[in-house]
Structure formats: C-alpha cells, structure tokens
Design an enzyme around this catalytic site. Structure first.
Site, PDB file in Angstrom:
ATOM      1  N   PRO A  89       0.855  -1.096   0.374  1.00  0.00           N
ATOM      2  CA  PRO A  89       0.239  -0.008  -0.345  1.00  0.00           C
ATOM      3  C   PRO A  89       0.708   1.004  -0.391  1.00  0.00           C
ATOM      4  O   PRO A  89       0.268   2.657  -0.312  1.00  0.00           O
ATOM      5  CB  PRO A  89      -0.785   0.216   1.311  1.00  0.00           C
ATOM      6  CG  PRO A  89      -0.797  -1.488   1.768  1.00  0.00           C
ATOM      7  CD  PRO A  89       0.391  -1.431   1.016  1.00  0.00           C
ATOM      8  N   GLU A 116       0.397  -7.288   8.337  1.00  0.00           N
ATOM      9  CA  GLU A 116       1.142  -5.826   8.609  1.00  0.00           C
ATOM     10  C   GLU A 116       2.348  -5.365   7.413  1.00  0.00           C
ATOM     11  O   GLU A 116       2.353  -4.348   6.495  1.00  0.00           O
ATOM     12  CB  GLU A 116       1.866  -5.457   9.630  1.00  0.00           C
ATOM     13  CG  GLU A 116       0.657  -4.780  10.729  1.00  0.00           C
ATOM     14  CD  GLU A 116      -1.001  -4.403  10.245  1.00  0.00           C
ATOM     15  OE1 GLU A 116      -0.966  -3.401  10.088  1.00  0.00           O
ATOM     16  OE2 GLU A 116      -2.109  -5.254  10.305  1.00  0.00           O
ATOM     17  N   ARG A 153       0.300  -8.226 -20.897  1.00  0.00           N
ATOM     18  CA  ARG A 153      -0.314  -7.687 -22.884  1.00  0.00           C
ATOM     19  C   ARG A 153       0.290  -7.108 -23.695  1.00  0.00           C
ATOM     20  O   ARG A 153      -0.024  -7.074 -24.700  1.00  0.00           O
ATOM     21  CB  ARG A 153      -1.105  -7.140 -22.395  1.00  0.00           C
ATOM     22  CG  ARG A 153      -2.706  -7.445 -21.947  1.00  0.00           C
ATOM     23  CD  ARG A 153      -3.617  -6.498 -21.604  1.00  0.00           C
ATOM     24  NE  ARG A 153      -4.515  -5.916 -22.511  1.00  0.00           N
ATOM     25  CZ  ARG A 153      -4.369  -4.750 -23.597  1.00  0.00           C
ATOM     26  NH1 ARG A 153      -3.845  -3.639 -22.678  1.00  0.00           N
ATOM     27  NH2 ARG A 153      -4.805  -4.731 -24.366  1.00  0.00           N
ATOM     28  N   ASP A 168      -4.994   0.171 -28.337  1.00  0.00           N
ATOM     29  CA  ASP A 168      -5.854   0.409 -27.275  1.00  0.00           C
ATOM     30  C   ASP A 168      -6.021   1.639 -26.948  1.00  0.00           C
ATOM     31  O   ASP A 168      -5.363   2.783 -26.522  1.00  0.00           O
ATOM     32  CB  ASP A 168      -5.047  -0.468 -26.023  1.00  0.00           C
ATOM     33  CG  ASP A 168      -6.546  -0.595 -24.673  1.00  0.00           C
ATOM     34  OD1 ASP A 168      -6.883   0.270 -24.897  1.00  0.00           O
ATOM     35  OD2 ASP A 168      -5.885  -1.307 -24.114  1.00  0.00           O
TER      36      ASP A 168
HETATM   37  C1  9D3 Z   1      -2.329   0.462   4.594  1.00  0.00           C
HETATM   38  C2  9D3 Z   1      -2.306  -0.338   5.559  1.00  0.00           C
HETATM   39  N1  9D3 Z   1      -1.635   0.017   6.718  1.00  0.00           N
HETATM   40  C3  9D3 Z   1      -1.647   0.007   7.578  1.00  0.00           C
HETATM   41  C4  9D3 Z   1      -2.615  -0.322   9.115  1.00  0.00           C
HETATM   42  C5  9D3 Z   1      -2.272  -1.984   6.976  1.00  0.00           C
HETATM   43  C6  9D3 Z   1      -1.959  -2.881   6.156  1.00  0.00           C
HETATM   44  C7  9D3 Z   1      -3.269  -3.468   4.757  1.00  0.00           C
HETATM   45  C8  9D3 Z   1      -3.298  -4.153   3.754  1.00  0.00           C
HETATM   46  C9  9D3 Z   1      -0.961  -3.517   5.288  1.00  0.00           C
HETATM   47  C10 9D3 Z   1      -1.109  -4.303   3.817  1.00  0.00           C
HETATM   48  C11 9D3 Z   1      -1.800  -4.376   3.505  1.00  0.00           C
HETATM   49  C12 9D3 Z   1      -2.034  -5.785   2.189  1.00  0.00           C
HETATM   50  N2  9D3 Z   1      -2.361  -5.248   1.005  1.00  0.00           N
HETATM   51  C13 9D3 Z   1      -1.063  -4.880   0.102  1.00  0.00           C
HETATM   52  O1  9D3 Z   1      -0.217  -6.108   0.063  1.00  0.00           O
HETATM   53  C14 9D3 Z   1      -1.526  -4.438  -1.129  1.00  0.00           C
HETATM   54  C15 9D3 Z   1      -2.098  -2.940  -1.616  1.00  0.00           C
HETATM   55  C16 9D3 Z   1      -3.609  -2.737  -0.961  1.00  0.00           C
HETATM   56  O2  9D3 Z   1      -4.098  -3.171  -0.118  1.00  0.00           O
HETATM   57  N3  9D3 Z   1      -3.953  -2.181  -1.676  1.00  0.00           N
HETATM   58  C17 9D3 Z   1      -3.611  -1.486  -2.620  1.00  0.00           C
HETATM   59  N4  9D3 Z   1      -2.146  -2.381  -3.417  1.00  0.00           N
HETATM   60  C18 9D3 Z   1      -1.311  -2.993  -3.416  1.00  0.00           C
HETATM   61  S1  9D3 Z   1      -0.127  -3.626  -3.633  1.00  0.00           S
HETATM   62  C19 9D3 Z   1      -0.441  -4.594  -2.125  1.00  0.00           C
END
Ligand code: 9D3
Length: 259
Positions: A89, A116, A153, A168
């Site tokens: 994230p 996490e 792709r 595209d």
């Molecule tokens: C941002 C939230 N984090 C803070 C409490 C906890 C957390 C939530 C979800 C940490 C890791 C995850 C798992 N998500 C991913 O590994 C992830 C992801 C996503 O949740 N949203 C958009 N793209 C991605 S790429 C990897």
C-alpha cells in the site's frame, strides 16, 4: 518473459493464471511464470514466515530471512541483478505506462505482501514498490496478478491481436467507445413495445461516418466520466475539433452527450 512470484498463498496465484489469455500464453511458453511458496525458504520446523513488530503494535510482520533466501535462490537460477517488484500500500500507483515499461524486462520478481507488511530491510533488495490503488486489500497476491496481467499484454505474442494492444484507447488516454453486437434490436420490456436499437450509423457501412461517431462517443464518455484523462490524451486534429464542440455544448447546457 519469465516471472517469479513469491507468496505464502500459491493457490491464489495458480488458479487465475491457468485461465484465459495468460493461461494460453503460459501453455505456449510465451510467458513463463514460477510461483514460489515463501514457506519453502524458511529453515525452522514450523516454516514460520512472520513475527511480532519491534516496538509493539497490532498484527505481524513478514520476517526478512525467508525473503532474502528466496531472492538468493531466484538470483542463483536467473542471474543477478534481479528486477524486484514489491507490492504494498506504500508503493507508487501502478499505471499503464509502468506496465509498458516493465514489459521490456526479460525477467521480473513479484513479492507479495501479507499481514502488516515486510520488515523494512527487504527494501534494500527491491527495485520498485507498487500499489494498485487507494483501497485496502488483505495482501499483495491480487495486486501481483493485476501487475502481471497488465504487463503481459505488452509482451509480443501474448495477446493474439498486436494491433488491439497498440491501439488500445486507454493507451491513447481515452475511454473506449460503446460496442454493440447482433441483434440490431432487442425489446426493452416484456411487452416488446419498447425497443433498444443499435445506433444506425454502425449498420450503415459508411466507415468514415462510423469512425467519426466512435471518436465523438469516446470523447463524450471521457468528458463525462473521466475529464482528468483529457489533459494527457493524444488527440488528432479531428478529435480536438470534436472535443471543442462537445465542451461548448456542455457549457451551454444545450446538448447532452448521447452514447
Ligand atoms: C494501509 C493499511 N495498513 C495500515 C494499517 C495495513 C495494511 C493493510 C493491507 C497493510 C497491508 C495490507 C495488504 N495490502 C497489500 O499488500 C497491497 C495493496 C493494497 O492493500 N491496496 C492496493 N495495492 C496494494 S499492493 C499490496
């Protein structure tokens, strides 16, 4: 292209990759994907991949050792240096231009996050960190599939029609025009009184008129739904003219963009 995907849930990756266009590319050998179970790179009896965070707090963190060992094994097999993509994230937003750029690499490693996240020290081995958007998922497996799908792709031979990839409309920065197929009319209600007809121009055989209608429809949709895309769109003279007409109509409120 060869891709190694490191995950604690191989089944989340293997099922989807067996189907569809990517499945066919893998069968033909155009795409070579190896899914690696992170637990295979642990050294303890219980194959533990996570641990509590230093400093306290909720949740668990992916231990660095199994990930370093997995990357060492992949490096021994594929050769250094690796292009390592970490899904998280905290990553930069993954875009179509990232997909095109990454498709130029002969080999990629995708590291799927869980819990996490990763021990921050694994970032020393990471080439880039990518997120697929601002929503919270349970892990990096679906993002890794999204990245692989979009990248693959662009690999020659993966999509049958090379022209459809190049043309595209999203690559040009616009939304697609509406599509229709047979029959030319369907009833809109059970009585059959109301009919939904395919726009007549599409049945006309007038290819110049069809091309113009499609340009107008794509621009109209983009203006209505994703005006942000118009800043970066590559428009030809005719499209710029059509866009001006649509914008005038919108401002004056005289003309509703019809699909
Ligand atoms: C941002 C939230 N984090 C803070 C409490 C906890 C957390 C939530 C979800 C940490 C890791 C995850 C798992 N998500 C991913 O590994 C992830 C992801 C996503 O949740 N949203 C958009 N793209 C991605 S790429 C990897």
């Amino acid at each position: 292209m060869t891709v190694d995907i490191v995950t604690i849930f191989p089944a989340m990756i293997e099922g989807p990759l067996a189907a569809g266009i990517l499945g066919r590319a893998i069968d033909r050998g155009t795409l070579d994907v190896k899914v690696r179970d992170l637990r295979d790179f642990t050294t303890d009896r219980h194959r533990v991949v996570d641990d509590v965070p230093y400093g306290g707090g909720p949740g668990m963190v992916l231990k660095p050792d199994p990930i370093f060992r997995a990357l060492d094994a992949i490096e021994a097999e594929r050769g250094a240096p690796l292009t390592v993509i970490l899904t998280s994230p905290q990553g930069a937003r993954f875009t179509q231009s990232d997909a095109r750029r990454l498709s130029g690499q002969p080999h990629l490693v995708l590291l799927c996050g869980r819990y996490e996240g990763f021990d921050d020290r694994v970032r020393a081995r990471v080439t880039e960190e990518l997120s697929i958007g601002d929503y919270v998922l349970t892990g990096g497996e679906l993002p890794a599939l999204v990245v692989l799908d979009a990248v693959a792709r662009f690999v020659p031979g993966v999509v049958g029609d090379e022209q459809s990839v190049a043309e595209d409309s999203f690559s040009r920065g616009l939304l697609d025009f509406p599509q229709f197929t047979r029959p030319a009319e369907i009833s809109a209600d059970r009585s059959g009184e109301q009919v939904m007809a395919v726009p007549e121009v599409l049945l006309s055989g007038n290819h110049a008129a069809i091309r113009r209608w499609r340009k107008r429809a794509a621009l109209g949709r983009t203006l209505e739904r994703r005006p942000d895309l118009l800043d970066g769109a590559q428009l030809d003279d005719e499209e710029r003219q059509i866009l001006l007409e649509l914008q005038e109509g919108r401002i004056a409120g005289l003309q509703k963009v019809k699909e």
